[in-house]
Design a protein around this motif. Structure first.
Motif, mmCIF file in Angstrom:
data_model
loop_
_atom_site.group_PDB
_atom_site.id
_atom_site.type_symbol
_atom_site.label_atom_id
_atom_site.label_comp_id
_atom_site.label_asym_id
_atom_site.label_seq_id
_atom_site.Cartn_x
_atom_site.Cartn_y
_atom_site.Cartn_z
ATOM 1 N N PRO A 273 23.198 -55.716 55.589
ATOM 2 C CA PRO A 273 24.455 -55.678 56.350
ATOM 3 C C PRO A 273 25.169 -57.020 56.370
ATOM 4 C CG PRO A 273 22.681 -54.639 57.581
ATOM 5 C CD PRO A 273 22.049 -55.272 56.393
ATOM 6 N N LEU A 276 26.749 -57.567 52.978
ATOM 7 C CA LEU A 276 27.951 -56.738 52.841
ATOM 8 C C LEU A 276 29.114 -57.345 53.624
ATOM 9 C CD1 LEU A 276 26.728 -53.043 53.026
ATOM 10 C CD2 LEU A 276 27.734 -54.228 51.097
ATOM 11 N N MET A 313 28.947 -57.466 47.189
ATOM 12 C CA MET A 313 28.900 -56.089 47.684
ATOM 13 C C MET A 313 27.873 -55.282 46.900
ATOM 14 S SD MET A 313 32.128 -53.511 47.951
ATOM 15 C CE MET A 313 32.266 -52.986 46.253
ATOM 16 N N PHE A 317 24.471 -53.384 48.568
ATOM 17 C CA PHE A 317 24.080 -51.971 48.543
ATOM 18 C C PHE A 317 22.569 -51.819 48.445
ATOM 19 C CE2 PHE A 317 28.412 -50.857 46.534
ATOM 20 C CZ PHE A 317 28.989 -50.866 47.784
ATOM 21 N N GLY A 399 28.787 -47.430 46.126
ATOM 22 C CA GLY A 399 29.103 -47.576 47.540
ATOM 23 C C GLY A 399 29.294 -46.231 48.219
ATOM 24 N N GLN A 402 26.189 -44.102 48.689
ATOM 25 C CA GLN A 402 25.266 -44.559 49.715
ATOM 26 C C GLN A 402 25.910 -44.570 51.100
ATOM 27 O OE1 GLN A 402 23.777 -47.799 46.718
ATOM 28 N NE2 GLN A 402 22.671 -48.013 48.633
ATOM 29 N N HIS A 404 28.646 -46.226 52.154
ATOM 30 C CA HIS A 404 29.321 -47.442 52.616
ATOM 31 C C HIS A 404 30.827 -47.262 52.427
ATOM 32 C CE1 HIS A 404 25.602 -49.653 53.129
ATOM 33 N NE2 HIS A 404 25.219 -49.268 51.934
ATOM 34 N N TYR A 405 31.432 -46.399 53.247
ATOM 35 C CA TYR A 405 32.837 -46.066 53.006
ATOM 36 C C TYR A 405 33.756 -47.220 53.354
ATOM 37 C CZ TYR A 405 30.968 -41.407 52.601
ATOM 38 O OH TYR A 405 30.238 -40.336 52.196
ATOM 39 N N ILE A 407 33.399 -50.597 53.346
ATOM 40 C CA ILE A 407 33.523 -51.701 52.395
ATOM 41 C C ILE A 407 34.092 -51.204 51.077
ATOM 42 C CG2 ILE A 407 31.155 -51.528 51.545
ATOM 43 C CD1 ILE A 407 32.056 -54.905 52.080
ATOM 44 N N SER A 408 33.802 -49.936 50.718
ATOM 45 C CA SER A 408 34.365 -49.417 49.469
ATOM 46 C C SER A 408 35.878 -49.299 49.584
ATOM 47 C CB SER A 408 33.764 -48.046 49.151
ATOM 48 O OG SER A 408 32.366 -48.132 49.137
#
Lengths: 505, 114, 150
Positions: A273, A276, A313, A317, A399, A402, A404-405, A407-408
């Motif tokens: 985290p 990221l 980033m 992940f 992203g 997994q 990670h909406y 940051i994507s």
């Protein structure tokens, strides 16, 4: 044992020494440098083929058995980075031969480039944590020499910031390796990984991992440690800016991937985290900086920072897919950024300035340069069929799959702004009407465009052959996270502790 | 002994970071030097059975020899000293040149254009 | 600055002793404390002592070599002696020894030659840095010392 792994280190070292010894004859120095870079290029291409088809290559310095001596290990990530470093160094040397002013050569410009190549290659190949520190220092010392070559005011003050911040990073790295020696009793990366699985002290390991994050983050220009980069990259001659953008931050990226992916995978999950968040911050701050600058190479420097955020980033992940995508993106970024720095240097050469407000009209004046720049710009923005598209696509896929909406989404937004920043250069330098009278300006010798053109073509080739390249990067990503395989390659199937206890009996 | 070393390292780090935060370039370099000394001592405490009770060497029979120091940390410190020696020489020269060109020792006034 | 008679006498006396100590350190270095690096530092200390006592011009005359070339040669020499191992299929830097020790010198092998290269490298780099700094900082005093030195 793959003893040939020493060649990409021995050849630049001996060539650097020879080219200092024979520095009186400029032709000899130049030929030695070019030959060494060409050798490394050919060798690392062969190594990449060997590693991707037959697996990891290992050798032990002075034939000391694995956890005691220094291990050199090439897996796909090492081989890819080694190949790109040699390729970009080769292009930079050609570019330097065409553009570098003669007085720089007196101050050991080419030997310093070779030492930089030595340090970078060593960092990519070593399997020993302290040895990695030593290679870092080798490449830092030579980069210090390169960044202050010429001793102008901007170079000296920018160079001071570069030196001091990088020394801070190195100090943190040294503290971290000291602590990890105290914790695990070894410095061999495979052995550390093996020991930390069983006798982990969670708190202390996290402290060490954070120190490494600081150390490599400051080399890779991760927020908030990137302030040295825009101060020092644009000031030296364009060839030096190009090779710095190609190699310096990428060694930090490599170290992050290697140490967090292979040696400390548990800590990677724990710190993901944080990584990221730092990656997101780096993206945003970098692109905001790029939008406010008015000098070509400063804009490019800030976009490097922003793209380092993308690479972080991929690491954050904490999965094979993320690492593979990050690696693919790194490769794309090394090639395209170096090409853009070459072209920016050519544009500055024609205009006599790097200030975009005073440039303009180059699209009509130098159409070949403008075409190449346009292609490089499109590649950087990530528009198919150029290489940038697939790097970013793989990152976003990893992203989203997994979850990670946030940051994507941020990455997509930042990509748009990077395109905007780079489009600004296109508009100001190439598209708008010339601000000043251009009749006195020199014409560009077409040869100067060759290195940049080569790299742009390579970017297109990567984009077109995205299938095999993606396979290679997937192989690399899986290999990074494969700690048991790494240990087996270094110390044999029973592991490193088995070697030490066998020697005691 | 370990307590004395810990306090010494702490003092070196504190002094080093304090000097790093000063505006004077010379003090900044002195801070870096203090920091590198602190790190060397830190590595020293990491070896020699401080954490494991014995250095990582054994004789022919597999017994840890008595009264032997950990050679690994000494090698590490020697390497670190050599590197910091070279870097200090470089950064002092760089600071000297920067001082010649900008005529200042104050980091706030040492800007690229000015 | 360069007028201390004690320093000058000591420096003159110490020059051969320090250089011999340097060679001694160099030759025992491959299995006892010492080695090319320490030996090189001792040798360059000997030259730097002359620099402090008599000034850079005199120090330049102690060893009549270009120190930068000496350093480059040292690196070249050290790196080359790892190559025989590579040619015989061993990893780089694997040692080769002459079986019988030579009296007065000890065992000779590629590590000793490697150390010799390191020795040259360290002498070259350290002395060059010291000389450059001394010549850069005090150009006037250096010329004064040149006339004052016997």
């Amino acid at each position: 044992m793959a003893n040939h792994l020493f060649l990409p280190l021995v050849v630049p070292l001996i060539s650097a020494a020879l080219s200092v010894l024979l520095g009186r004859w400029r032709f000899v120095t130049r030929s030695i440098t070019l030959a060494a870079a060409l050798f490394n290029l050919g060798y690392s291409g062969w190594l990449l083929w060997l590693v991707s088809s037959t697996g990891r290559q290992v050798t032990q310095a002075s034939a000391w058995a694995a956890p005691f001596g220094i291990t050199l290990l090439a897996d796909v990530m090492s081989a890819v980075m080694l190949f790109l470093a040699a390729l970009l160094m080769f292009c930079t040397i050609i570019y330097s031969l065409l553009t570098m002013e003669p007085e720089y050569e007196q101050f050991f410009y080419y030997p310093l480039l070779l030492l930089l190549l030595l340090g970078v290659s060593g960092a990519f190949l070593t399997g020993d944590l302290f040895n990695l520190y030593v290679w870092f220092e080798v490449l830092l010392i030579s980069s210090f020499g390169l960044v202050t070559l010429g001793s102008s005011r901007a170079q000296l003050t920018g160079g001071l910031k570069y030196v001091v911040l990088n020394l801070m990073g190195s100090t943190m790295f040294l503290i971290g390796s000291g602590l990890i020696y105290g914790l695990a009793g070894t410095l061999n990366m495979a052995h550390i990984g093996e020991r930390l699985i069983t006798q982990s002290e969670p708190g202390l390991t996290t402290v060490i991992a954070t120190l490494f994050l600081f150390a490599f983050g400051s080399k890779a220009a991760l927020a908030p440690l990137f302030f040295w980069l825009p101060e020092s990259y644009p000031t030296p001659p364009p060839a030096v800016s190009a090779i710095f953008s190609a190699l310096m931050t990428k060694v930090g990226v490599y170290a992050l991937y290697r140490v967090f992916g292979t040696v400390l995978p548990g800590e990677l999950v724990r710190l993901a985290p944080l990584i990221l968040a730092l990656g997101g911050l780096t993206m945003v701050l970098g692109v905001l900086g790029a939008l406010t600058q008015t000098e070509i190479r400063r804009v490019l420097s800030f976009t490097i920072i922003s793209e380092i955020g993308f690479v972080a980033m991929g690491l954050g992940f904490a999965s094979a897919a993320g690492l593979a995508a990050g690696l693919l993106f790194t490769a794309h970024m090394m090639i395209v950024k170096t090409a853009l720095f070459f072209l920016a240097g050519a544009a500055e050469r024609v205009s006599g300035t790097g200030d975009m407000r005073r440039m303009g009209g180059l699209a009509r004046r130098e159409p070949a340069l403008a075409t190449l720049w346009f292609l490089g710009m499109v590649a950087l923005a990530g528009i198919p069929p150029m290489s940038g598209f697939f790097g970013k696509l793989a990152l976003l896929q990893a992203g989203v799959s997994q979850g990670h909406y946030l940051i994507s989404g941020l990455a997509v937004l930042v990509s748009l702004f990077i395109f905007l920043a780079i489009l600004k250069i296109w508009h100001e330098v190439f598209w708008k009407k010339p601000v000043e009278d251009q009749s006195q300006m020199p014409r560009l010798a077409p040869a100067i465009l060759i290195p940049g053109a080569l790299l742009v073509i390579l970017s297109v080739v990567i984009g077109i052959s995205a299938g095999p390249v993606a396979e290679l990067s997937t192989q690399a990503g899986t290999q990074i996270l494969d700690l048991p395989g790494y240990i087996e390659a270094t110390c044999g199937p029973a592991g490193c502790d088995a070697v030490t206890s066998r020697l005691i009996k | 002994m370990i307590l004395i070393l810990a306090i010494t390292i702490g003092c070196l780090f504190a002094g080093g970071f304090y000097l790093l935060l000063r505006r004077s370039l010379v003090k900044l370099i002195l801070g870096l030097i203090l920091l590198s000394h602190g790190v060397n001592l830190l590595i020293f405490t990491m070896g020699d059975g401080v954490r494991r009770g014995a250095p990582p060497i054994v004789d022919k029979n597999g017994v840890a020899p008595f009264n032997v120091a950990d050679p690994v940390v000494q090698a590490l410190i020697l390497t670190a000293i050599v590197i910091s020696f070279g870097l200090t020489a470089f950064i002092l020269t760089l600071a000297y040149r920067a001082n010649q060109v900008t005529g200042s020792d104050d980091l706030d006034t040492m800007q690229g254009e000015g | 600055m360069y007028d201390s008679i004690i320093l000058r006498s000591v420096a003159r006396l110490m020059l051969p002793i320090l250089l011999m100590l340097a060679v001694f350190m160099l030759l025992r270095g491959h299995n006892l404390p010492g080695g090319g690096f320490i030996g090189g530092l001792v040798a360059s200390c000997a030259i730097i002592l002359q620099l402090v006592a008599f000034g850079p011009d005199f120090a330049r005359r102690v060893l009549r070599v270009n120190y930068l070339s000496l350093a480059a040669f040292g690196v070249f020499f050290a790196a080359v002696w790892g190559l025989p191992a590579l040619l015989t299929g061993q990893p780089y830097m694997t040692a080769f020894w002459i079986p019988d020790p030579i009296p007065g010198v000890g065992k000779i092998g590629t590590p000793v030659l490697f150390d010799l290269g390191v020795f040259f490298g360290v002498v070259g780099v350290t002395t060059q840095i010291a000389l450059l700094l001394a010549e850069e900082r005090n150009p006037r005093e250096a010329s004064d010392a040149g006339t004052a030195a016997p």
